[in-house]
Scaffold this active site. Structure first.
Site, PDB file in Angstrom:
ATOM      1  N   CYS A   1       8.941  -5.880 -12.313  1.00 41.30           N
ATOM      2  CA  CYS A   1       8.888  -6.879 -13.383  1.00 41.30           C
ATOM      3  C   CYS A   1       7.626  -7.442 -13.495  1.00 41.30           C
ATOM      4  O   CYS A   1       7.554  -8.743 -13.112  1.00 41.30           O
ATOM      5  CB  CYS A   1      10.110  -7.776 -13.372  1.00 41.30           C
TER       6      CYS A   1
ATOM      7  N   PRO B   1     -12.648   1.405  12.883  1.00 44.20           N
ATOM      8  CA  PRO B   1     -12.237   1.780  11.432  1.00 44.20           C
ATOM      9  C   PRO B   1     -10.897   1.909  11.387  1.00 44.20           C
ATOM     10  O   PRO B   1      -9.847   2.431  12.377  1.00 44.20           O
ATOM     11  CB  PRO B   1     -12.849   3.213  12.017  1.00 44.20           C
TER      12      PRO B   1
HETATM   13  N1  PLP Z   1     -11.518  -4.998  12.021  1.00 46.62           N
HETATM   14  C1  PLP Z   1     -11.195  -6.127  11.675  1.00 46.62           C
HETATM   15  C2  PLP Z   1     -11.572  -7.436  12.143  1.00 46.62           C
HETATM   16  C3  PLP Z   1     -10.719  -6.128  10.192  1.00 46.62           C
HETATM   17  O1  PLP Z   1     -10.523  -7.584   9.558  1.00 46.62           O
HETATM   18  C4  PLP Z   1     -10.536  -4.954   9.443  1.00 46.62           C
HETATM   19  C5  PLP Z   1      -9.865  -4.965   8.238  1.00 46.62           C
HETATM   20  O2  PLP Z   1      -9.643  -5.912   7.620  1.00 46.62           O
HETATM   21  C6  PLP Z   1     -10.938  -3.665  10.164  1.00 46.62           C
HETATM   22  C7  PLP Z   1     -11.118  -3.887  11.366  1.00 46.62           C
HETATM   23  C8  PLP Z   1     -10.414  -2.490   9.557  1.00 46.62           C
HETATM   24  O3  PLP Z   1     -11.076  -2.332   8.322  1.00 46.62           O
HETATM   25  P1  PLP Z   1     -11.323  -0.827   7.756  1.00 46.62           P
HETATM   26  O4  PLP Z   1      -9.626  -0.697   7.644  1.00 46.62           O
HETATM   27  O5  PLP Z   1     -11.921  -1.049   6.330  1.00 46.62           O
HETATM   28  O6  PLP Z   1     -11.797   0.067   8.635  1.00 46.62           O
END
Ligand code: PLP
Length: 490
Positions: free
Chosen positions: A413, A335
């Site tokens: 801009c 996350p």
């Molecule tokens: N893991 C991977 C491979 C990702 O590409 C991303 C976000 O693009 C994340 C984790 C984290 O996603 P989030 O910030 O939505 O939890």
């Protein structure tokens, strides 16, 4: 309230945004837990008023409620550990650094027992400098350079998430040259795209990330016709002496509220793990189910608590491993925004306000109020990039004035330089007021730019009622540092 009637039936207001009964009220899920109005009506974080933050650190400033960030990190770690304890001895939570990586946020995550996921040599350098244990760092990226891979191998990172057969062979050769064994997770595309409340399940994925679980039709670029690219990668990895294949990884999207998409992806990838077991007699020990857990950017978003997300996923994983006769692999997740996003808000100073006449959908004329602040798409490009919705609140005071449908814009801009497309703000908002935009802790600092040679804002952390700078505001010297002066090239 003043005499002016609220524009509750404004023709330009989106259906989901009714005029608020009290425009000074702060929606609880959108703001960090430490934010409230103080006795004087000012927006304050852990008792530190917006005006004090603005005076000490200037505006715009990204304010991170450190306690809130830590609490969210803990909730994910504890929730996932508890949900997966009996199934596979707990779970690992990697903080997705791309959402908000500084020396401080990396440390907060590590101190709360999280690992850190990086997506480039630069992010890796920050995590290492922050003191995150190398074995607790993952390195992502669909096109890592030889230098990035060498740094990861030198540092001894815990996992390199490999995105293609090409990269797998490249990494195997680099590791072999160095007499090392690279710890690898293979990123697969399970054919599940999730966004907010919907997900789409397909066989094929038209995107640059990952290895498909569906047999290839072409056999080009390291694919084998009739064989899934993920199966080719597993076979290649298992045969390479310089690769230690830890397991599989998938990430199905961003800002996801429903559990179904995660569950289906887990089921599909576990199904593939069962095929690997049948074919190679190996049970891969790890499975990462990525990030993308949704947060409240506006009052209509209803994120689920980390423990609930964990319980739902553990349930799906348990059913799948039982059905497939697999030993449950060690589960991890990544996350980002769900930890850093709601912990932050951006404080701006209001400058110009103006009202323009606009053609209304009903054929009439409606007015839209523009409120311009001292930042913009350079400190938060998400509205421009993704049409992301935010809200805003008058921070320096409360107001009795009627709410007016407003659009908060920056100073670039660029007519698309919008920070908050639609929000009801008191009619008397004016130059010198402070405006706060919540849920900006993720993908703002990390995506910021110097467009129009604007200086990037400071990042301030508030903990136990004390505010301190964790990234200082950029200066004109910073801005000019990389320039080679044609009048004085030396
Ligand atoms: N893991 C991977 C491979 C990702 O590409 C991303 C976000 O693009 C994340 C984790 C984290 O996603 P989030 O910030 O939505 O939890």
């Amino acid at each position: 309230m003043t005499e002016t009637a609220p524009q509750s039936a404004h023709p330009l207001a989106p259906a989901w945004l009714p005029a608020p009964a009290d425009p000074d009220a702060l929606a609880p899920l959108v703001w960090s837990s430490g934010v409230a109005r103080d006795a004087a009506g000012e927006l304050a974080v852990q008792g530190v008023p917006a005006s004090v933050l603005a005076e000490r650190f200037g505006t715009p400033v990204l304010v991170m409620d450190e306690d809130d960030f830590r609490a969210r990190a803990r909730a994910f770690r504890e929730g996932f550990d508890a949900a997966f304890e009996s199934l596979c001895g707990g779970a690992d939570v990697y903080f997705a650094g791309k959402s908000m990586l500084t020396l401080s946020t990396a440390r907060w995550a590590a101190e709360e027992g999280l690992r850190v996921d990086t997506a480039s040599g630069g992010e890796l350098a920050i995590a290492l400098r922050a003191g995150v244990l190398p074995e607790h760092i993952g390195l992502h990226g669909n096109n890592k350079s030889a230098a990035e891979l060498a740094t990861a191998l030198d540092a001894g990172v815990g996992r390199i998430i490999v995105d293609s057969v090409d990269e797998l062979e490249f990494l195997a050769a680099r590791a072999a040259e160095r007499g090392q064994v690279a710890p690898v997770m293979l990123r697969v595309t399970p054919g599940v795209h999730a966004h907010t409340h919907d997900f789409i399940a397909t066989a094929h994925e038209d995107q640059k990330f990952g290895l498909s679980l569906t047999p290839s039709a072409t056999g080009r670029d390291g694919n084998e016709a009739g064989v899934a690219p993920a199966a080719v990668a597993v076979r290649t990895a298992l045969q390479a002496d310089s690769i230690r294949l830890l397991g599989l990884h998938c990430h199905i999207g961003s800002q996801i509220f429903e559990a179904d998409g995660f569950g289906l992806a887990a089921e599909r990838v576990l199904g593939f793990l069962a095929e690997v077991k049948d074919e190679h007699g190996v049970e891969l020990p790890e499975l990462d189910l990525g990030g993308g857990h949704g947060i409240a950017y506006t009052a209509v978003d209803e994120p689920r608590p980390a423990a609930e997300i964990a319980d739902a996923l553990a349930d799906d994983v348990q059913k799948a491993v039982e059905r497939l006769g697999l030993t449950c692999p060690r589960i991890s997740i990544e996350p980002g925004r769900a930890i850093s996003g709601p912990a932050g808000f951006t404080l701006y100073s209001v400058g110009v306000t103006k009202t323009v006449d606009v053609d209304a959908p009903d054929g009439g004329t409606a007015s839209r109020r523009y409120v311009a602040v001292d930042g913009g798409m350079s400190d938060n490009p998400r509205p421009v990039l993704y049409d992301a919705e935010y809200t805003a609140a008058l921070a320096s005071r409360t107001s009795d004035a009627a709410p007016v449908l407003s659009r908060v814009v920056g100073k670039h801009c660029e007519s698309g330089d919008i920070l908050v497309r639609d929000v009801w703000l008191p009619e008397d908002v004016a130059r010198g007021d402070l405006l706060a935009v919540p849920a900006t802790g993720a993908y703002t600092h990390s995506m910021s730019s110097n467009y129009n040679a604007l200086l990037r804002p400071a990042v301030v952390a508030v903990r136990d009622g004390e505010a301190r700078e964790v990234v200082r505001r950029e200066t004109l010297d910073d801005l000019l540092r990389r320039e080679v002066d044609p009048q004085n090239p030396a």
